[in-house]
Design a protein around this motif. Structure first.
Motif, PDB file in Angstrom:
ATOM      1  N   TYR A 276       0.999  -1.273  -0.065  1.00  0.00           N
ATOM      2  CA  TYR A 276      -0.041   0.165  -0.010  1.00  0.00           C
ATOM      3  C   TYR A 276       0.899   1.179   0.054  1.00  0.00           C
ATOM      4  O   TYR A 276       0.677   2.238  -0.764  1.00  0.00           O
ATOM      5  CB  TYR A 276      -0.976   0.043   1.188  1.00  0.00           C
ATOM      6  CG  TYR A 276      -1.930   1.062   1.404  1.00  0.00           C
ATOM      7  CD1 TYR A 276      -2.975   1.263   0.606  1.00  0.00           C
ATOM      8  CD2 TYR A 276      -1.923   2.015   2.409  1.00  0.00           C
ATOM      9  CE1 TYR A 276      -3.950   2.007   0.615  1.00  0.00           C
ATOM     10  CE2 TYR A 276      -2.647   2.941   2.284  1.00  0.00           C
ATOM     11  CZ  TYR A 276      -3.820   3.014   1.831  1.00  0.00           C
ATOM     12  OH  TYR A 276      -4.638   3.991   1.899  1.00  0.00           O
TER      13      TYR A 276
ATOM     14  N   ASN B  35      -8.764   6.079  -1.401  1.00  0.00           N
ATOM     15  CA  ASN B  35      -8.907   5.551   0.043  1.00  0.00           C
ATOM     16  C   ASN B  35      -8.323   6.517   1.228  1.00  0.00           C
ATOM     17  O   ASN B  35      -9.021   6.575   2.079  1.00  0.00           O
ATOM     18  CB  ASN B  35      -8.525   4.043  -0.004  1.00  0.00           C
ATOM     19  CG  ASN B  35      -8.638   3.561   1.548  1.00  0.00           C
ATOM     20  OD1 ASN B  35      -9.907   3.310   2.034  1.00  0.00           O
ATOM     21  ND2 ASN B  35      -7.522   3.283   2.337  1.00  0.00           N
TER      22      ASN B  35
ATOM     23  N   GLY C 101      -5.366  -0.587  12.008  1.00  0.00           N
ATOM     24  CA  GLY C 101      -4.881  -0.685  10.668  1.00  0.00           C
ATOM     25  C   GLY C 101      -4.326   0.468   9.988  1.00  0.00           C
ATOM     26  O   GLY C 101      -4.799   0.775   9.089  1.00  0.00           O
TER      27      GLY C 101
ATOM     28  N   ASP D 286      -1.698  -1.192  14.739  1.00  0.00           N
ATOM     29  CA  ASP D 286      -1.368  -1.946  13.432  1.00  0.00           C
ATOM     30  C   ASP D 286      -0.636  -3.385  14.189  1.00  0.00           C
ATOM     31  O   ASP D 286       0.010  -3.108  15.122  1.00  0.00           O
ATOM     32  CB  ASP D 286      -0.332  -1.309  12.494  1.00  0.00           C
ATOM     33  CG  ASP D 286      -0.660  -1.673  11.279  1.00  0.00           C
ATOM     34  OD1 ASP D 286      -1.375  -0.883  10.323  1.00  0.00           O
ATOM     35  OD2 ASP D 286      -0.152  -2.854  10.932  1.00  0.00           O
TER      36      ASP D 286
HETATM   37  C1  LIG Z   1      -3.997  -1.117   3.178  1.00  0.00           C
HETATM   38  S1  LIG Z   1      -3.239  -0.819   4.826  1.00  0.00           S
HETATM   39  C2  LIG Z   1      -4.438   0.677   5.286  1.00  0.00           C
HETATM   40  C3  LIG Z   1      -3.675   1.809   5.852  1.00  0.00           C
HETATM   41  C4  LIG Z   1      -4.808   3.104   6.297  1.00  0.00           C
HETATM   42  N1  LIG Z   1      -5.994   2.485   7.114  1.00  0.00           N
HETATM   43  C5  LIG Z   1      -5.340   3.533   5.264  1.00  0.00           C
HETATM   44  O1  LIG Z   1      -6.739   3.180   4.801  1.00  0.00           O
HETATM   45  O2  LIG Z   1      -4.790   4.367   4.495  1.00  0.00           O
HETATM   46  C6  LIG Z   1      -3.967  -1.864   5.815  1.00  0.00           C
HETATM   47  C7  LIG Z   1      -3.123  -1.917   7.154  1.00  0.00           C
HETATM   48  O3  LIG Z   1      -3.739  -2.893   7.859  1.00  0.00           O
HETATM   49  C8  LIG Z   1      -2.653  -3.516   8.810  1.00  0.00           C
HETATM   50  N2  LIG Z   1      -3.336  -4.968   9.180  1.00  0.00           N
HETATM   51  C9  LIG Z   1      -3.455  -5.788   8.333  1.00  0.00           C
HETATM   52  N3  LIG Z   1      -4.266  -6.879   9.077  1.00  0.00           N
HETATM   53  C10 LIG Z   1      -4.078  -6.554  10.269  1.00  0.00           C
HETATM   54  C11 LIG Z   1      -4.663  -6.991  11.637  1.00  0.00           C
HETATM   55  N4  LIG Z   1      -4.850  -8.302  11.754  1.00  0.00           N
HETATM   56  N5  LIG Z   1      -4.343  -6.287  12.713  1.00  0.00           N
HETATM   57  C12 LIG Z   1      -3.770  -5.042  12.844  1.00  0.00           C
HETATM   58  N6  LIG Z   1      -3.391  -4.566  11.604  1.00  0.00           N
HETATM   59  C13 LIG Z   1      -3.756  -5.229  10.436  1.00  0.00           C
HETATM   60  C14 LIG Z   1      -1.650  -3.730   7.833  1.00  0.00           C
HETATM   61  O4  LIG Z   1      -0.401  -3.835   8.395  1.00  0.00           O
HETATM   62  C15 LIG Z   1      -1.649  -2.235   7.043  1.00  0.00           C
HETATM   63  O5  LIG Z   1      -0.781  -1.498   7.777  1.00  0.00           O
END
Ligand SMILES: C[S@@+](CC[C@H](N)C(=O)[O-])C[C@H]1O[C@@H](n2cnc3c(N)ncnc32)[C@H](O)[C@@H]1O
Length: 283
Positions: A34, A68, A91, A118
């Motif tokens: 991302y 997003n 996240g 995260d």
């Molecule tokens: C695509 S990024 C989105 C970042 C931000 N929320 C945005 O929308 O711009 C997804 C994030 O979710 C985190 N993530 C994925 N699965 C997770 C989990 N089970 N627990 C905590 N964080 C998680 C990933 O490490 C990543 O940093």
């Protein structure tokens, strides 16, 4: 120029005295893919390879990622304007200079308090860049997994930063498509929201194949091949994630690019976005 946004995890460790967290750079990770889509530099060769494969399958993935992130900023700005002062952002993703939840909230209300969560060690390594709160507010970071809501809600850093008796906004942006049905996302949401006081909000964004199922399916296949679980959901499936009894607020489940868009903003082709956003409120 030295900034918390440009340091490597090792430089961060030298400055802060932390032990650098164990970062597996041999396998692609969703946060770093991302980051690559957003034009960041916190990614490694396997992340870039998976990102380029995704771009071959989904040429508009960058547009979707940017739309997003813009939705994140617009929804937090909206919440701050209607009086929300506490945010729980699960996240979080790799920090983006000036474009994080606390930047948007404290731009409207400097006293806003934000807890970031995260489970990616590289987000942890860069967490100092998230701890740049306005002096009137506060930010903190918790290294935890969304699959364990109780550990997040009981974490001392959360209870020191947020008042559990006051409404808060729970942000789950672009994370639940990494939680397939077998991991029971509805149950995770129920456990995260059950104890929230009335007046709390939920912001959610989620990838969908509704507008271009073939292309989206190609992207999902690349992630799964890289070992990252992914499940896109239809509009009805995304709406079904809203906890029972919560009100889905206007404009409902809408493409992130279209949700409360700036007047006059150009509307991209829905197939280039493929990501829904929504805002709900606990009555
Ligand atoms: C695509 S990024 C989105 C970042 C931000 N929320 C945005 O929308 O711009 C997804 C994030 O979710 C985190 N993530 C994925 N699965 C997770 C989990 N089970 N627990 C905590 N964080 C998680 C990933 O490490 C990543 O940093």
């Amino acid at each position: 120029m030295d900034s918390a946004f440009s340091r490597t995890p090792e430089q961060e460790a030298a400055i802060s005295g932390w032990n650098p967290p164990q970062i597996d750079t041999t396998k692609p990770h969703s946060a770093r893919i991302y980051d690559y889509f957003l034009g960041g530099k916190t990614n490694f060769a396997p992340d870039r390879e998976a990102a380029e494969q995704t771009l071959s399958a989904v040429p508009h993935a960058r547009t979707a990622a940017r739309a997003n992130r813009a939705f994140l900023l617009r929804s937090v700005d909206h919440l701050a304007r209607i009086g929300v002062r506490q945010f729980l952002d699960i996240g979080t993703g790799i920090p983006v200079e000036g474009r994080n939840t606390h930047d948007a909230a404290q731009n409207i209300a400097p006293e806003s308090r934000v807890v970031y969560v995260d489970n990616d060690p590289i987000v942890l390594a860069h967490a100092r860049a998230l701890l740049t709160s306005h002096a009137d507010g506060a930010t903190t970071y918790i290294d935890a997994d969304a699959h364990d809501p109780d550990a997040i809600l009981a974490h001392p850093a959360l209870t020191e930063t947020l008042d559990p008796d006051q409404p808060l906004a729970l942000l789950l942006l672009a994370i639940l498509h990494f939680v397939p049905d077998e991991d029971r996302p509805t149950e995770i949401l129920r456990r995260l929201t059950d104890r929230l006081p009335s007046g709390s909000h939920l912001v959610l964004s989620h990838l969908t194949g509704d507008f271009d199922p073939v292309t989206t399916g190609g992207g999902v296949a690349v992630y799964r091949k890289s070992g990252i679980p992914m499940q896109v959901r239809s509009r009805a499936e995304v709406e079904a994630l809203v906890p029972q009894g919560w009100d889905l607020l206007e404009p409902g489940v809408e493409l992130v690019s279209h949700w409360r868009r700036e007047p006059g903003a150009e509307l991209p082709d829905p197939a280039e976005i493929g990501c829904y956003g929504l805002l709900a409120r606990k009555p």
